[in-house]
Design an enzyme around this catalytic site. Sequence first.
Site, mmCIF file in Angstrom:
data_model
loop_
_atom_site.group_PDB
_atom_site.id
_atom_site.type_symbol
_atom_site.label_atom_id
_atom_site.label_comp_id
_atom_site.label_asym_id
_atom_site.label_seq_id
_atom_site.Cartn_x
_atom_site.Cartn_y
_atom_site.Cartn_z
ATOM 1 N N TYR A 54 0.824 -1.219 0.000
ATOM 2 C CA TYR A 54 0.000 0.000 0.000
ATOM 3 C C TYR A 54 0.856 1.266 0.000
ATOM 4 C CZ TYR A 54 -4.103 -2.871 0.257
ATOM 5 O OH TYR A 54 -5.081 -3.787 -0.055
ATOM 6 N N ARG A 57 1.413 1.849 -3.601
ATOM 7 C CA ARG A 57 0.184 2.357 -4.234
ATOM 8 C C ARG A 57 -0.016 3.837 -3.887
ATOM 9 N NH1 ARG A 57 0.907 -1.991 -5.415
ATOM 10 N NH2 ARG A 57 1.523 -0.850 -7.259
ATOM 11 N N GLN A 87 -15.358 2.412 -5.976
ATOM 12 C CA GLN A 87 -14.616 1.297 -5.380
ATOM 13 C C GLN A 87 -13.141 1.679 -5.281
ATOM 14 O OE1 GLN A 87 -16.081 -2.647 -7.291
ATOM 15 N NE2 GLN A 87 -16.695 -1.019 -8.669
ATOM 16 N N ASP A 90 -8.159 5.724 -4.546
ATOM 17 C CA ASP A 90 -7.441 6.971 -4.843
ATOM 18 C C ASP A 90 -8.340 8.171 -4.520
ATOM 19 O OD1 ASP A 90 -9.064 7.792 -7.169
ATOM 20 O OD2 ASP A 90 -8.116 6.146 -8.256
ATOM 21 N N HIS A 105 -14.489 1.075 -0.670
ATOM 22 C CA HIS A 105 -13.373 0.194 -0.288
ATOM 23 C C HIS A 105 -12.264 0.926 0.461
ATOM 24 C CE1 HIS A 105 -14.693 -2.786 -3.681
ATOM 25 N NE2 HIS A 105 -15.484 -2.809 -2.633
ATOM 26 N N GLY A 170 -16.033 1.731 -15.723
ATOM 27 C CA GLY A 170 -14.725 1.105 -15.486
ATOM 28 C C GLY A 170 -14.649 0.141 -14.328
ATOM 29 N N THR A 171 -15.610 -0.739 -14.249
ATOM 30 C CA THR A 171 -15.510 -1.797 -13.229
ATOM 31 C C THR A 171 -15.891 -3.132 -13.839
ATOM 32 O OG1 THR A 171 -16.380 -2.684 -11.148
ATOM 33 C CG2 THR A 171 -17.811 -1.126 -12.326
HETATM 34 N N1 APR Z 1 -11.735 3.429 -19.147
HETATM 35 C C1 APR Z 1 -12.799 2.742 -18.613
HETATM 36 N N2 APR Z 1 -12.707 1.472 -18.188
HETATM 37 C C2 APR Z 1 -11.519 0.854 -18.323
HETATM 38 C C3 APR Z 1 -10.375 1.485 -18.863
HETATM 39 C C4 APR Z 1 -10.529 2.851 -19.294
HETATM 40 N N3 APR Z 1 -9.523 3.543 -19.837
HETATM 41 N N4 APR Z 1 -9.355 0.600 -18.853
HETATM 42 C C5 APR Z 1 -9.835 -0.532 -18.327
HETATM 43 N N5 APR Z 1 -11.139 -0.399 -18.009
HETATM 44 C C6 APR Z 1 -12.076 -1.364 -17.396
HETATM 45 C C7 APR Z 1 -11.767 -2.824 -17.643
HETATM 46 O O1 APR Z 1 -12.277 -3.257 -18.903
HETATM 47 C C8 APR Z 1 -12.479 -3.493 -16.464
HETATM 48 O O2 APR Z 1 -13.835 -3.758 -16.777
HETATM 49 O O3 APR Z 1 -12.024 -1.205 -16.004
HETATM 50 C C9 APR Z 1 -12.412 -2.421 -15.366
HETATM 51 C C10 APR Z 1 -11.403 -2.720 -14.285
HETATM 52 O O4 APR Z 1 -11.797 -3.864 -13.592
HETATM 53 P P1 APR Z 1 -11.004 -4.337 -12.294
HETATM 54 O O5 APR Z 1 -9.546 -4.297 -12.545
HETATM 55 O O6 APR Z 1 -11.591 -5.632 -11.857
HETATM 56 O O7 APR Z 1 -11.313 -3.174 -11.215
HETATM 57 P P2 APR Z 1 -12.587 -2.975 -10.301
HETATM 58 O O8 APR Z 1 -13.827 -3.465 -10.956
HETATM 59 O O9 APR Z 1 -12.548 -1.582 -9.814
HETATM 60 O O10 APR Z 1 -12.257 -3.940 -9.077
HETATM 61 C C11 APR Z 1 -13.138 -4.006 -8.007
HETATM 62 O O11 APR Z 1 -11.601 -5.348 -6.816
HETATM 63 O O12 APR Z 1 -9.524 -5.979 -6.001
HETATM 64 C C12 APR Z 1 -10.594 -5.219 -5.846
HETATM 65 O O13 APR Z 1 -10.841 -3.752 -4.124
HETATM 66 C C13 APR Z 1 -10.434 -3.802 -5.472
HETATM 67 O O14 APR Z 1 -12.021 -2.017 -5.704
HETATM 68 C C14 APR Z 1 -11.402 -3.106 -6.382
HETATM 69 C C15 APR Z 1 -12.398 -4.196 -6.722
#
Ligand code: APR
Length: 229
Positions: A54, A57, A87, A90, A105, A170-171
């Site tokens: 962390y 990060r 989630q 930052d 989170h 973006g999740t």
């Molecule tokens: N713009 C929008 N979306 C994007 C971009 C971009 N430039 N680049 C990548 N992505 C998308 C990917 O296609 C994916 O669907 O962002 C998503 C990222 O997914 P994860 O890496 O799984 O992140 P997230 O969904 O935030 O993870 C959830 O998992 O480990 C934990 O606690 C951590 O809060 C996090 C949680």
Amino acid sequence: MKKKVVVLTGAGISAESGIRTFRDSNGLWEEHRIEDVASPEGWHRNQELVLDFYNQRRRQVLECKPNRAHIALAELEQKYDVSIITQNVDNLHEAGGSTQVVHLHGELLKARSTKDENLIYDWPRDILTGDTCEKGSQLRPHIVWFGEAVPKMDEAIPLVMKADVFIVIGTSMVVYPAAGLINYAQYEIPKWLIDPNDMPLPRIPNLKFINQRATVGVDYLVKQLLEQA
Ligand code: APR
């Protein structure tokens, strides 16, 4: 009265600010094991490893700036009542100007006591072994680890229920309970999902997919919503 827009964001919205996502290729979970660095068990096994993960990060986040997507969401407040549920750990939504942000989170720039979870401190620097709270216990990152409760869901659910527009950005929608929030949105309201990668879409009514990067897709949608208001 302003209409209510509720936005759920994940790592993808900060990707273009230079922060790595978790599950894309080259994502953080390719290099680190969740159970080592993001679980209570990992913390008990090797505190130094977790602090170091962390601290890295946090250093990185301190070098990053909000991108067009964060800033556009802040601009949406001119004409809408906007709540961001993120989630992300930052601070880029706040840095971009958003005023209502729920961090499901936790927050990287805060530290908290390991004895009393209500003792939370602004901590924009490394957390070291020996850094303690006022009750004398070791500080830990103010992060919700896997296997821990997500207390901010109690704030997030009523927000989603009140939304007139719901936007997901973006999740990967695989981490619960956050991923389940979309099910609390009212049946008839418009819902948008913005992601550059194809993904299985949640089966809910009135959902439109904008298959774009956040900086492009959010800018486009925000312009459209501001024109409509
Ligand atoms: N713009 C929008 N979306 C994007 C971009 C971009 N430039 N680049 C990548 N992505 C998308 C990917 O296609 C994916 O669907 O962002 C998503 C990222 O997914 P994860 O890496 O799984 O992140 P997230 O969904 O935030 O993870 C959830 O998992 O480990 C934990 O606690 C951590 O809060 C996090 C949680």
